[in-house]
Design an enzyme around this catalytic site. Structure first.
Site, PDB file in Angstrom:
ATOM      1  N   GLU A   1      52.313  22.014  98.595  1.00  0.00           N
ATOM      2  CA  GLU A   1      50.841  22.003  97.955  1.00  0.00           C
ATOM      3  C   GLU A   1      50.388  20.839  97.494  1.00  0.00           C
ATOM      4  OE1 GLU A   1      48.635  24.236  94.306  1.00  0.00           O
ATOM      5  OE2 GLU A   1      50.714  23.649  93.889  1.00  0.00           O
TER       6      GLU A   1
ATOM      7  N   HIS B   1      46.765  32.905  95.851  1.00  0.00           N
ATOM      8  CA  HIS B   1      46.679  33.099  94.406  1.00  0.00           C
ATOM      9  C   HIS B   1      45.960  32.426  93.374  1.00  0.00           C
ATOM     10  CE1 HIS B   1      49.667  29.895  94.819  1.00  0.00           C
ATOM     11  NE2 HIS B   1      49.553  29.907  93.386  1.00  0.00           N
ATOM     12  N   ASP B   2      45.605  31.344  93.850  1.00  0.00           N
ATOM     13  CA  ASP B   2      44.682  30.588  92.985  1.00  0.00           C
ATOM     14  C   ASP B   2      43.088  30.341  93.395  1.00  0.00           C
ATOM     15  OD1 ASP B   2      46.901  29.432  91.324  1.00  0.00           O
ATOM     16  OD2 ASP B   2      47.231  27.655  92.599  1.00  0.00           O
TER      17      ASP B   2
ATOM     18  N   ASP C   1      55.497  23.823  95.256  1.00  0.00           N
ATOM     19  CA  ASP C   1      54.268  23.883  94.169  1.00  0.00           C
ATOM     20  C   ASP C   1      54.205  22.558  93.646  1.00  0.00           C
ATOM     21  OD1 ASP C   1      52.447  25.562  92.409  1.00  0.00           O
ATOM     22  OD2 ASP C   1      53.710  24.554  90.957  1.00  0.00           O
TER      23      ASP C   1
ATOM     24  N   ASP D   1      58.814  30.298  96.429  1.00  0.00           N
ATOM     25  CA  ASP D   1      57.898  29.481  95.753  1.00  0.00           C
ATOM     26  C   ASP D   1      58.707  28.491  94.722  1.00  0.00           C
ATOM     27  OD1 ASP D   1      55.471  28.093  94.832  1.00  0.00           O
ATOM     28  OD2 ASP D   1      54.560  29.970  94.835  1.00  0.00           O
TER      29      ASP D   1
END
Length: 561
Positions: free
Chosen positions: A256, A331-332, A199, A98
């Site tokens: 993302e 994870h979000d 990200d 990431d």
């Protein structure tokens, strides 16, 4: 078909702090991940995506990086990472990292220098501006509430932070900073990693002049997405990164990118663009959110017709032109079985149905740790048990605006990022076998029933269903490359589609609710002979012209002519 290894892969996302703790400090670590590689391999996983493990003060769970070439002490050492990479590769598992390059930590050496004086050589690595009318330079609102600007008295200027004040945004107009990013990216790729998830990559370019956002409601701060999301120059910068570094390696990249539809996505992932392999879209994640800045926390019911519309659009527009990255949880986001299924009486059936959905769409599937055993939102009774900065900010802001406490907690139980971050449930021993210490975030109370050990022993478990699905995907190219076609678009209960590759056709029938609708096979498929590949209930007959589905039933047929 334009075959690529990353199209044929199944990805497993690991949130390291919550995966497996090897040293008893209550925080997951790299040695913990190493110990579970055989489990990951047996699931059928090809690629592991690691959430950030870089050196970080951890104001936003590692998404605030202070050293891009260091490993956070609580996770281990660079030697531990090298061991993980080598052992994963020995098992034919690839590792993607990431990478956070929209911002750094305010403790990164670049920022320490940048804020030290207005004429420091690294001043322009970040976005600084004088205030306006005794306040911030503009009215943009941070993702975590409040202004995107933080006043710094050393130089009497403000710096921009789209996220927390500990995450200052990098200035992607600075060529020297870009050159250092390129060098760092190459350093990791030379180490042997297999790609990156970028990200917040859609935000690295901000509107020229940083103008105020329209504010018809006279709010103190406004969500200004259109002024810092998916702007044209992002594509130039990504293309340059490809030419400078990425195209020298056989890797996978995923960005993302919130706030776009499939047509815009093709600007990132179109085959000739040379930017990214795929992007994460958010349209299906926003179906249960109200519009506007705090829409995430305003609870709404999602609608199956809307879900079909969103997913079908992405499946069809990208086909033959770009590639989907499919996910239902990360994870979000909240746990998928709580959000899109039924995490109580039909937890097992609905989790399997959602697995069938995820693994039969065109695109690379991303499974979030614990999704394969049907982990659920924890519903902690007190705000004291939550750790997520976004959740804590929302709680404080909602209290200040006199929102009733029960309504606040209801929103948190449904939408907090901590819903998916609770420790992985390995067995029914204390702390679910995750740690021998005090876990950094509480373990979901249902771990005695919902855990890997129980799932392995039960041949009808969600885990075994995932294994079978992944195995099927590897056996039949139609799962990967087949064209998608939606059937019964207006059916309020059933999500039905075909996947077709040359003379091979799949029929996927999914009942998204606890009701018992009747399925009628469309005329165009009646000349085919059905072969049941997988289902989440026992099926005792081959006649599929008309039948009643059970709650959350899923069936996958191969339709032979």
């Amino acid at each position: 078909m334009n075959r690529k290894w990353w199209k044929e892969s199944v990805v497993y996302q690991i949130y390291p702090a919550s995966f497996m703790d090897s040293d008893g400090d209550g925080i997951g670590d790299l040695q913990g991940i190493i110990s579970k590689l055989p489990y990951i391999k047996e699931l059928g996983i090809d690629v592991v995506w690691l959430c950030p493990i870089y050196t970080s003060p951890n104001h936003d769970n590692g998404y605030d990086i202070s050293d891009y070439r260091g490993i956070m002490k609580q996770f281990g050492t660079m030697e531990d990472f090298d061991e993980l990479l080598n052992k994963a590769h020995d098992m034919d598992i690839k590792i993607i990292m990431d990478l956070v390059v929209n911002h750094t930590s305010d403790e990164h050496p670049w920022f320490i220098e940048s804020r030290s004086s207005a004429d420091n050589p690294k001043r322009d690595y970040y976005i600084w501006k004088k205030g306006k009318n005794g306040g911030p330079p503009n009215n943009w609102e941070s993702y975590f509430s409040g202004s995107v600007w933080k006043y710094d008295k050393t130089t009497d200027e403000y710096y921009m932070h789209l996220y927390t004040e500990h995450q200052p945004d990098l200035n992607w107009k600075n060529e020297q900073m870009i050159s250092e990013i390129d060098e760092m990216v190459r350093w990791w790729l030379d180490k042997g990693i297999d790609g990156f998830r970028f990200d917040a990559i859609a935000h690295i370019v901000k509107a020229e002049g940083l103008p105020d956002a329209p504010d018809p409601n006279h709010l103190p701060y406004v969500r200004a997405y259109t002024l810092f999301s998916n702007l044209e120059k992002v594509h130039t910068l990504l293309h340059n990164l490809n030419e400078a570094v990425l195209e020298d390696y056989d890797i996978m990249t995923v960005g993302e990118t919130s706030g776009l539809g499939p047509e815009q996505a093709l600007n990132y992932i179109g085959d000739k663009r040379k930017e990214l392999n795929m992007v994460f879209q958010f349209e299906h994640m926003q179906l249960d959110s109200a519009a506007g800045g705090t829409g995430k926390w305003k609870l709404m019911s999602w609608n199956l017709l809307d879900l079909k519309n969103v997913m079908s659009k992405w499946q069809t527009v990208l086909h033959g032109k770009g590639w989907n990255a499919n996910y239902l949880c990360n994870h979000d986001q909240p746990r998928s079985v709580t959000r899109f299924g039924n995490d109580r009486e039909y937890r097992v059936e609905s989790a399997k149905m959602l697995a069938a959905f995820l693994l039969t769409l065109e695109g690379t599937p991303y499974i979030f740790q614990g999704e394969e055993i049907g982990m659920t939102n924890p519903q902690f009774p007190s705000i004291k048990e939550y750790r997520d900065v976004e959740t804590l900010n929302y709680y404080k802001q909602a209290l200040e605006s006199s929102t009733p406490l029960n309504a606040i907690m209801e929103s948190i139980w449904k939408k907090s990022r901590d819903n998916s971050r609770t420790p992985m449930q390995w067995d029914d021993t204390p702390n679910a076998g995750f740690t021998e210490g005090e876990p950094w975030l509480g373990v979901n109370s249902n771990y005695p029933e919902v855990n890997v050990q129980h799932a392995i022993r039960d041949e009808h478990s969600i885990l075994h269903f995932y294994r079978n699905l992944i195995s099927l995907r590897k056996q039949h190219d139609v799962f990967v490359y087949g064209a998608y076609k939606l059937l019964l678009p207006l059916d309020p209960d059933l999500y039905v589609y075909t996947r077709t590759l040359e003379d091979e056709k799949l029929l996927v029938i999914l009942n998204f609710f606890g009701r018992t609708p009747v399925f009628e096979l469309p005329e165009e498929l009646r000349a085919h002979t059905p072969e049941l590949l997988l289902s989440n209930y026992e099926v005792d007959h081959d006649d599929i012209n008309s039948f009643t589905l059970r709650p959350y039933e899923a069936r996958i047929y191969r339709m032979k002519k």
